[in-house]
Design a protein around this motif. Structure first.
Motif, PDB file in Angstrom:
ATOM      1  N   GLU A   1      30.394  46.391  36.487  1.00  0.00           N
ATOM      2  CA  GLU A   1      29.022  46.036  36.866  1.00  0.00           C
ATOM      3  C   GLU A   1      28.736  44.571  36.563  1.00  0.00           C
ATOM      4  O   GLU A   1      28.138  43.855  37.382  1.00  0.00           O
ATOM      5  CB  GLU A   1      28.006  46.924  36.132  1.00  0.00           C
ATOM      6  N   LEU A   2      29.138  44.113  35.385  1.00  0.00           N
ATOM      7  CA  LEU A   2      28.901  42.722  35.012  1.00  0.00           C
ATOM      8  C   LEU A   2      29.714  41.782  35.896  1.00  0.00           C
ATOM      9  O   LEU A   2      29.196  40.777  36.385  1.00  0.00           O
ATOM     10  CB  LEU A   2      29.245  42.481  33.537  1.00  0.00           C
ATOM     11  N   GLY A   3      30.965  42.111  36.120  1.00  0.00           N
ATOM     12  CA  GLY A   3      31.798  41.273  36.984  1.00  0.00           C
ATOM     13  C   GLY A   3      31.204  41.117  38.365  1.00  0.00           C
ATOM     14  O   GLY A   3      31.178  40.023  38.922  1.00  0.00           O
TER      15      GLY A   3
ATOM     16  N   ALA B   1      38.386  34.253  32.517  1.00  0.00           N
ATOM     17  CA  ALA B   1      38.541  33.470  33.745  1.00  0.00           C
ATOM     18  C   ALA B   1      39.489  34.160  34.723  1.00  0.00           C
ATOM     19  O   ALA B   1      39.192  34.274  35.919  1.00  0.00           O
ATOM     20  CB  ALA B   1      39.054  32.073  33.413  1.00  0.00           C
ATOM     21  N   ARG B   2      40.592  34.639  34.223  1.00  0.00           N
ATOM     22  CA  ARG B   2      41.572  35.276  35.105  1.00  0.00           C
ATOM     23  C   ARG B   2      41.017  36.552  35.725  1.00  0.00           C
ATOM     24  O   ARG B   2      41.197  36.814  36.921  1.00  0.00           O
ATOM     25  CB  ARG B   2      42.858  35.570  34.342  1.00  0.00           C
ATOM     26  N   LEU B   3      40.293  37.355  34.938  1.00  0.00           N
ATOM     27  CA  LEU B   3      39.684  38.567  35.481  1.00  0.00           C
ATOM     28  C   LEU B   3      38.635  38.235  36.542  1.00  0.00           C
ATOM     29  O   LEU B   3      38.556  38.905  37.579  1.00  0.00           O
ATOM     30  CB  LEU B   3      39.048  39.403  34.369  1.00  0.00           C
TER      31      LEU B   3
ATOM     32  N   PHE C   1      37.575  40.304  40.208  1.00  0.00           N
ATOM     33  CA  PHE C   1      36.243  40.292  40.806  1.00  0.00           C
ATOM     34  C   PHE C   1      36.096  39.282  41.943  1.00  0.00           C
ATOM     35  O   PHE C   1      35.055  39.202  42.569  1.00  0.00           O
ATOM     36  CB  PHE C   1      35.186  40.049  39.718  1.00  0.00           C
ATOM     37  N   GLY C   2      37.131  38.506  42.228  1.00  0.00           N
ATOM     38  CA  GLY C   2      37.141  37.618  43.380  1.00  0.00           C
ATOM     39  C   GLY C   2      36.158  36.452  43.317  1.00  0.00           C
ATOM     40  O   GLY C   2      35.733  35.951  44.354  1.00  0.00           O
TER      41      GLY C   2
ATOM     42  N   CYS D   1      44.808  29.862  34.651  1.00  0.00           N
ATOM     43  CA  CYS D   1      44.052  31.117  34.547  1.00  0.00           C
ATOM     44  C   CYS D   1      42.814  31.122  35.436  1.00  0.00           C
ATOM     45  O   CYS D   1      42.074  32.101  35.441  1.00  0.00           O
ATOM     46  CB  CYS D   1      43.641  31.357  33.101  1.00  0.00           C
ATOM     47  N   GLY D   2      42.582  30.045  36.161  1.00  0.00           N
ATOM     48  CA  GLY D   2      41.459  30.030  37.091  1.00  0.00           C
ATOM     49  C   GLY D   2      40.286  29.160  36.695  1.00  0.00           C
ATOM     50  O   GLY D   2      39.290  29.113  37.406  1.00  0.00           O
TER      51      GLY D   2
END
Length: 183
Positions: free
Chosen positions: A85-87, A112-114, A119-120, A142-143
């Motif tokens: 939900e948060l993502g 950051a990676r997640l 979550f795009g 890591c993004g």
């Protein structure tokens, strides 16, 4: 440790004037209007000018009250649990900042990676807090796409660190295929 030559000393003196700052797209940003707002000693949100990076809970409260805008964005503490939900809610933020409270807390890399892979999230993810030159290459893998350097860090060293590795063995947000499969 080798002794500093006159050339090294003069180069370092020149860079002394360019400490700290924000790096985005491998360039020093001349003016960055985003200010990081932290709670005061009493746990209250001080007054701020927009655009502002607010603690996650305060940003969520403003968004829930319909007061969110393109000039307000959340910063995430390193212990933030990214629930689905948060993502999903964070993908609408104009910018995300990930706080690194000290150099040995690597949980921000995972956040950051997640956000990128699970979550795009396509926008800017900025590292704030204890951001050191030595970590920039790994943060970018890591993004993380922008870096608010700690005030005692040299910009030229940071820019060099971002381009010092030309090949990585492991996969990352920036390279989905491992080196052995690219041969």
């Amino acid at each position: 440790m080798p002794e500093m030559t006159a050339e090294m000393t003069s180069a370092r003196e020149l860079t002394d004037q360019r400490q700290g700052g924000v790096i985005r797209q491998n360039q020093l940003v001349s003016e960055d209007a985003w200010q990081v707002v932290r709670l005061d000693e009493d746990g209250n949100l001080p007054s701020y000018q927009q655009p502002a990076l607010l603690p996650l809970a305060e940003w969520q409260a403003l968004v829930a009250a319909g007061e969110g805008s393109d000039h307000l964005a959340p910063w995430l503490a390193s212990d933030t649990e990214l629930t689905p939900e948060l993502g999903k809610a964070l993908t609408d933020a104009p910018l995300l900042a990930v706080d690194f409270p000290n150099f040995n807390d690597g949980r921000g890399y995972t956040i950051a990676r997640l956000m990128r892979e699970r979550f795009g999230y396509q926008g800017e993810i900025r590292a704030i807090g204890d951001v050191l030159v030595d970590q920039l290459h790994y943060m970018s893998r890591c993004g993380i796409s922008a870096f608010a350097l700690r005030d005692d860090q040299y910009v030229e060293d940071a820019l060099h660190a971002l381009s010092s590795f030309s090949v990585s063995y492991q996969t990352g947000v920036d390279q989905k295929t491992p080196l052995f499969a690219r041969r």
